[in-house]
Motif scaffolding. Structure first.
Motif, PDB file in Angstrom:
ATOM      1  N   LYS A   1      19.390   2.964  43.705  1.00 46.39           N
ATOM      2  CA  LYS A   1      20.240   2.486  44.803  1.00 46.39           C
ATOM      3  C   LYS A   1      21.276   3.542  45.185  1.00 46.39           C
ATOM      4  N   TYR A   2      21.863   4.167  44.142  1.00 47.75           N
ATOM      5  CA  TYR A   2      22.861   5.213  44.383  1.00 47.75           C
ATOM      6  C   TYR A   2      22.213   6.413  45.094  1.00 47.75           C
ATOM      7  N   ASN A   3      21.061   6.861  44.570  1.00 49.46           N
ATOM      8  CA  ASN A   3      20.380   8.012  45.172  1.00 49.46           C
ATOM      9  C   ASN A   3      19.968   7.737  46.613  1.00 49.46           C
ATOM     10  N   SER A   4      19.618   6.479  46.858  1.00 52.12           N
ATOM     11  CA  SER A   4      19.270   6.101  48.226  1.00 52.12           C
ATOM     12  C   SER A   4      20.475   6.265  49.150  1.00 52.12           C
ATOM     13  N   LEU A   5      21.662   5.845  48.640  1.00 48.74           N
ATOM     14  CA  LEU A   5      22.881   5.995  49.432  1.00 48.74           C
ATOM     15  C   LEU A   5      23.217   7.465  49.641  1.00 48.74           C
ATOM     16  N   VAL A   6      23.085   8.277  48.569  1.00 45.82           N
ATOM     17  CA  VAL A   6      23.376   9.715  48.686  1.00 45.82           C
ATOM     18  C   VAL A   6      22.463  10.361  49.717  1.00 45.82           C
ATOM     19  N   THR A   7      21.190   9.998  49.651  1.00 44.53           N
ATOM     20  CA  THR A   7      20.236  10.537  50.620  1.00 44.53           C
ATOM     21  C   THR A   7      20.613  10.116  52.042  1.00 44.53           C
ATOM     22  N   ASP A   8      21.021   8.855  52.163  1.00 45.20           N
ATOM     23  CA  ASP A   8      21.437   8.352  53.480  1.00 45.20           C
ATOM     24  C   ASP A   8      22.687   9.086  53.967  1.00 45.20           C
ATOM     25  N   VAL A   9      23.637   9.323  53.036  1.00 42.67           N
ATOM     26  CA  VAL A   9      24.863  10.057  53.395  1.00 42.67           C
ATOM     27  C   VAL A   9      24.513  11.484  53.813  1.00 42.67           C
ATOM     28  N   GLN A  10      23.620  12.108  53.038  1.00 42.90           N
ATOM     29  CA  GLN A  10      23.198  13.475  53.351  1.00 42.90           C
ATOM     30  C   GLN A  10      22.595  13.550  54.757  1.00 42.90           C
ATOM     31  N   LYS A  11      21.772  12.567  55.044  1.00 41.32           N
ATOM     32  CA  LYS A  11      21.123  12.535  56.363  1.00 41.32           C
ATOM     33  C   LYS A  11      22.141  12.220  57.462  1.00 41.32           C
ATOM     34  N   ALA A  12      23.068  11.274  57.150  1.00 36.18           N
ATOM     35  CA  ALA A  12      24.033  10.830  58.160  1.00 36.18           C
ATOM     36  C   ALA A  12      25.089  11.885  58.452  1.00 36.18           C
ATOM     37  N   TYR A  13      25.323  12.788  57.486  1.00 40.15           N
ATOM     38  CA  TYR A  13      26.404  13.766  57.664  1.00 40.15           C
ATOM     39  C   TYR A  13      26.150  14.657  58.881  1.00 40.15           C
ATOM     40  N   LYS A  14      24.909  15.043  59.090  1.00 34.44           N
ATOM     41  CA  LYS A  14      24.589  15.883  60.254  1.00 34.44           C
ATOM     42  C   LYS A  14      24.935  15.146  61.544  1.00 34.44           C
ATOM     43  N   GLU A  15      24.527  13.857  61.599  1.00 34.02           N
ATOM     44  CA  GLU A  15      24.849  13.053  62.773  1.00 34.02           C
ATOM     45  C   GLU A  15      26.358  12.910  62.924  1.00 34.02           C
ATOM     46  N   PHE A  16      27.039  12.664  61.771  1.00 37.69           N
ATOM     47  CA  PHE A  16      28.493  12.508  61.777  1.00 37.69           C
ATOM     48  C   PHE A  16      29.181  13.760  62.316  1.00 37.69           C
ATOM     49  N   TYR A  17      28.755  14.917  61.844  1.00 37.03           N
ATOM     50  CA  TYR A  17      29.422  16.158  62.259  1.00 37.03           C
ATOM     51  C   TYR A  17      29.207  16.420  63.754  1.00 37.03           C
ATOM     52  N   GLN A  18      28.002  16.144  64.236  1.00 35.35           N
ATOM     53  CA  GLN A  18      27.751  16.326  65.670  1.00 35.35           C
ATOM     54  C   GLN A  18      28.561  15.335  66.502  1.00 35.35           C
ATOM     55  N   ASP A  19      28.670  14.096  66.002  1.00 32.59           N
ATOM     56  CA  ASP A  19      29.500  13.110  66.696  1.00 32.59           C
ATOM     57  C   ASP A  19      30.962  13.554  66.730  1.00 32.59           C
ATOM     58  N   LEU A  20      31.407  14.165  65.632  1.00 30.64           N
ATOM     59  CA  LEU A  20      32.791  14.632  65.544  1.00 30.64           C
ATOM     60  C   LEU A  20      33.045  15.753  66.550  1.00 30.64           C
ATOM     61  N   LEU A  21      32.102  16.663  66.646  1.00 30.31           N
ATOM     62  CA  LEU A  21      32.234  17.739  67.634  1.00 30.31           C
ATOM     63  C   LEU A  21      32.252  17.176  69.050  1.00 30.31           C
ATOM     64  N   LEU A  22      31.361  16.217  69.283  1.00 28.92           N
ATOM     65  CA  LEU A  22      31.308  15.600  70.604  1.00 28.92           C
ATOM     66  C   LEU A  22      32.605  14.862  70.907  1.00 28.92           C
TER      67      LEU A  22
END
Length: 947
Positions: free
Chosen positions: A558-579
């Motif tokens: 469950k934890y690794n699933s969240l980490v993987t999701d965070v890893q994947k979401a970070y790219k989206e998050f950073y682009q949203d932040l720039l936008l």
């Protein structure tokens, strides 16, 4: 940063993955605590307890907060705010305190324009940063320098105190929220930002190119927010050790598995062995083995009881020949007994007891070694009496030996006879008890005789019986023979009983052997079961550990699933932040191109036509804005940083900041030494723009400068353009001066009387004393100039080399010589501050005289003030009359205006209660001031008549 991130969350919360929402949660939790926020995300993941992390509840709470944020209306830019009325500063950077009771430097602000002149180090930046800290809660320069904010602003380690009043009394600093503080950042224009903008990421400033526009627009917090995240990062915090632990545990448990298998096989073999001794269908357990052994023991007991019963019927051994031999033996021993008896008797008879007695008597009378019969020496007698006595003693010794042997033989014979009789009687009784047919009258008589004889206490009788018993047996030989025959026949019958006994004994032995085997097997089974129990307990521990690890594995997955999701979401998050950053900047610079162009052209209107700019456009490139310029109506666009000089870039930066301020309709602008960042050729245009631009001229301005020419021209232009139109006194010009106790303020070209009265009204003793000192020095100097008195002076670096600076000592000497008898001069001379604490450079703030300041009371200062005022009336009566008259006119105007306002029913009905109360208060103050100046006017007229 937190303000912008909350706005970012507000726009980027809905329809996001758990990984994305976790990033938002981790950042909002750590924002302001760490510089590298992407590291805080990693740290939150590292320490995360996935089981106790109630993410659903956090999302529910966050969702409600975000919905409330979305539902709350956006504040309109600028129109909710008013200008600034005053500020009082204590223990903030350059501003200190006189004592703990001192509330700091109080500075009243003009509602339209304010200018503060001071040389470098005079306190201009401290002054502007006091506004910034009060209005925004931050000081950008501290961040630029990498200094802790508290260390940057505090003075002498004391708590800073800033009191800022708005013109609108309903506005209070403590009620400002994050939106307000963010808005007020647009009100500040500093030379440092213009410098950074002009150098565009130069190594000289250390500012990255991407930061420049954000800094210029007052969006440094937003840019810092972006910079706190790496563009791409790997959250290498996956947890994969649980499966390895499970494998290691399984490996460690192999020994137990092997042992358990071995023990199980051994136990099975033992149980197979036990099956031989159990009934069909019986389960092999230690209990059943015990039951079987107990049953065997009961069977043994039963067999033993039968053997005992059979043994009780067994015939004793009765052999007539043996009986006869034993009787003969007894008889022989009796004969031996008689022989000894006879021998003993014979020896006793031979012994001459009389002679033995006589000898003993004779021996008793011997006293000197002579024969008791003839008195002859014993050695000469024919028969020594002692030897004779010795021979008799030998005979007695033999008799004694024979006597002892006789007694022993007698006792042994009787004991043996007694035992023999008992055995015969007992065996016979046993026989007749088992088999009545063995009962024989003759033998019964014999037994009875024996029984009676052993009861006889006479030894001689017993011995006599033994001697004659054989003969008696011989007499009864026929009866005994008959008994023997019957006994023999009975013995044959009894052999079958013995066989049965032997059989039972063999059965008992077999059963005991079985029990021994069962007991051995039981011990082995118990040992194996104990070993198996121990192994099973270890196995249970192993299974519990495995079960726990399996749960942890689920948790880990469950934890690794969240980490993987965070890893994947970070790219989206950073682009949203720039936008988000781009959108915020876009809101600021959108549709301000014309405004920027207007301000830029105004500042640079005297430039060569070849440098004339006709269009300014902001172009987005790689998430950052570039400024494109069109020159001379051409269609060719150029990058501003490629075609503008450093000075023109500063002008462009100032134009952008003014355009943003105009767009957001800021209520005031604070210029921190801004004009000094612009070359002198363009400062005149900036001055003209301040008083002519539609937006700037109506906006309250607080300007600091160390350019004396700019200061003077600003004051002149204000007097020409605004002062007369607004019918207000020329009270916009201020001078900062730094002393050993902090920055002090002096107003330039204003009525000292009004300022001192206002200071006394607020119990600002320090400020009142400063103005008294300056006013007195001004009066004294002007008197000396008007009367053309000769005074001494000294050269100073602070004035041109061909001018002398007069000393206060010489000026005061002139006053004493000409006006020494005047009462006001006498009062002033008694005041240590104004007279004896002379220090021309720092006025009353010379170190030794400084202590006088905070030792004064308001009443003492009032006496000094009245003395200085009377001196002004004496020396410059006409000027004082003009000043008082103009003050009365202005106060009457203000009074009438306020009176009309308060008599207006519409105002009373619709205005906030605070506005009504403030109008009443201002009316009372105007009325009080009118009374004061009318009294002053009357006194001056009487003074004129007297003169």
């Amino acid at each position: 940063m937190k303000y912008y991130f909350k706005q970012f969350i507000k726009e980027n919360y809905s329809s996001k993955s758990d990984g994305y929402l976790f990033i938002l949660w981790a950042v909002i939790k750590n924002i302001g605590k760490e510089n590298r926020l992407h590291q805080s995300i990693k740290k939150e993941l590292e320490k995360l307890d996935i089981d106790n992390f109630n993410f659903d509840k956090k999302k529910e709470i966050s969702s409600r907060i975000v919905n409330r944020m979305k539902a709350s209306p956006e504040k309109a830019s600028g129109k909710d705010y008013s200008g600034l009325k005053s500020i009082q500063i204590k223990n903030f950077k350059g501003f200190g305190e006189l004592s703990e009771q001192d509330r700091g430097t109080y500075i009243a602000l003009n509602a339209n324009k304010n200018i503060f002149f001071a040389p470098n180090g005079g306190g201009k930046t401290s002054f502007c940063e006091a506004f910034e800290y009060a209005l925004t809660g931050d000081v950008k320069e501290a961040k630029r320098r990498g200094v802790n904010k508290k260390d940057y602003i505090t003075r002498n380690g004391k708590k800073e105190e800033i009191s800022l009043q708005f013109i609108d009394s309903q506005l209070e600093l403590k009620k400002l929220d994050e939106h307000d503080k963010q808005f007020f950042q647009q009100c500040f224009i500093e030379k440092n930002r213009l410098q950074e903008f002009s150098l565009l990421g130069s190594k000289d400033t250390g500012v990255k190119e991407k930061d420049v526009i954000a800094i210029l627009l007052g969006l440094t917090d937003l840019d810092e927010l972006i910079s706190s995240f790496a563009q791409s990062t790997s959250f290498n915090v996956l947890r994969n050790d649980i499966q390895d632990k499970i494998k290691q545990l399984e490996s460690d448990n192999k020994t137990n598995v092997s042992l358990l298998k071995e023990y199980s096989e051994d136990l099975l073999n033992l149980k197979k062995e036990v099956f031989k001794y159990l009934e069909e269908g019986e389960e092999v357990t230690t209990e059943t083995i015990n039951e079987k052994a107990d049953k065997n023991k009961e069977k043994i007991k039963e067999y033993e009881e039968r053997i005992k019963k059979l043994s009780e019927n067994q015939l004793p051994e009765l052999n007539m020949e043996t009986l006869r031999r034993e009787i003969v033996d007894f008889k022989s021993k009796v004969n031996e007994y008689h022989e000894l008896q006879k021998s003993l008797q014979e020896q006793v008879e031979k012994l001459n007891l009389e002679n033995f007695y006589s000898v003993l008597l004779e021996i008793k009378d011997i006293s000197n070694g002579k024969c008791p019969a003839c008195d002859t020496d014993l050695e000469n007698v024919t028969k020594n009496p002692f030897n004779k006595a010795a021979a008799e003693l030998e005979d007695l010794k033999e008799i004694k030996r024979v006597k002892s042997k006789f007694v022993v033989l007698e006792n042994n014979l009787l004991d043996q006879w007694y035992s023999w009789c008992i055995d015969v009687i007992k065996n016979y009784q046993t026989c007749i008890q088992c088999y009545t047919e063995l009962s024989n009258e003759a033998f019964n008589d014999t037994i009875n005789v024996l029984r009676n004889k052993i009861r006889d206490h006479s030894k001689q009788s017993k011995l006599k019986f033994i001697e004659t018993f054989k003969d008696e047996l011989e007499i009864k030989q026929s009866e005994l023979k008959q008994f023997n025959e019957i006994y023999t026949e009975t013995s044959k019958k009894h052999k079958n009983v013995q066989n049965e006994v032997d059989k039972l004994q063999r059965e008992i032995k077999g059963i005991r052997d079985k029990n021994q085997v069962l007991n051995t097997i039981k011990v082995q089974i118990t040992s194996l079961e104990e070993k198996m129990d121990k192994v099973n307990k270890e196995n249970e521990k192993y299974e519990k550990k495995v079960e726990k690890l399996e749960r942890l594995k689920v948790k880990e997955t469950k934890y690794n699933s969240l980490v993987t999701d965070v890893q994947k979401a970070y790219k989206e998050f950073y682009q949203d932040l720039l936008l988000f950053k781009v959108n915020v900047e876009k809101k600021q610079i959108d549709q301000i191109g014309d405004r920027v162009l207007k301000y830029y052209q105004y500042i640079n209107k005297n430039d060569d036509p070849s440098e004339y700019i006709t269009k300014i456009r902001f172009v987005l490139q790689d998430n950052n804005y570039r400024i494109q310029l069109t020159l001379n109506d051409s269609n060719i666009e150029k990058d501003a940083y490629a075609c503008l000089s450093e000075g023109h870039l500063r002008s462009l930066g100032l134009s952008i900041m003014l355009a943003v301020a105009e767009k957001n309709n800021v209520p005031f602008l604070i210029f921190d030494d801004v004009v000094n960042a612009i070359d002198s050729d363009h400062r005149a245009n900036i001055l003209e723009m301040i008083f002519n631009d539609k937006f700037i001229k109506k906006t309250q301005m607080i300007i600091t400068t160390h350019d004396r020419l700019f200061w003077e021209r600003f004051c002149n232009l204000y007097k020409r353009y605004l002062a007369k139109k607004k019918n207000e006194d020329f009270q916009i010009s201020n001078i900062f001066s730094y002393t050993n106790k902090g920055t002090i303020l002096m107003q330039h070209n204003v009525g000292f009387e009004d300022k001192i009265l206002k200071a006394l009204e607020q119990y600002d003793i320090r400020q009142a004393l400063i103005y008294c000192r300056i006013w007195f020095e001004t009066l004294a100097t002007e008197y000396c100039v008007d009367k053309e008195h000769k005074i001494t002076g000294k050269f100073s670096k602070g004035v041109p080399s061909n001018l002398l600076k007069p000393t206060l000592e010489s000026i005061y000497d002139v006053l004493v010589d000409n006006l020494g008898s005047n009462s006001c001069i006498q009062k002033i001379r008694k005041d240590l501050i104004n007279w004896r604490g002379q220090n021309q450079e720092h006025h009353a703030f010379e170190e030794n005289s400084y202590n006088f300041v905070h030792s004064k009371t308001s009443d003492e200062v009032k006496i000094v003030f009245e003395a200085v005022r009377d001196l002004a009336d004496l020396l410059f009566t006409e000027k004082q009359i003009d000043y008082v008259e103009s003050s009365i006119q202005e106060l009457e105007r203000v009074f009438r205006s306020l009176e009309a306002k308060l008599n207006n029913s519409g105002f009373i009905t619709n205005a906030p209660i605070t506005d009504i109360e403030e109008a009443k208060e201002q009316k009372l103050k105007a009325e009080k001031s009118l009374d004061y100046y009318e009294t002053r006017r009357g006194k001056l007229k009487m003074f004129t008549v007297q003169q």
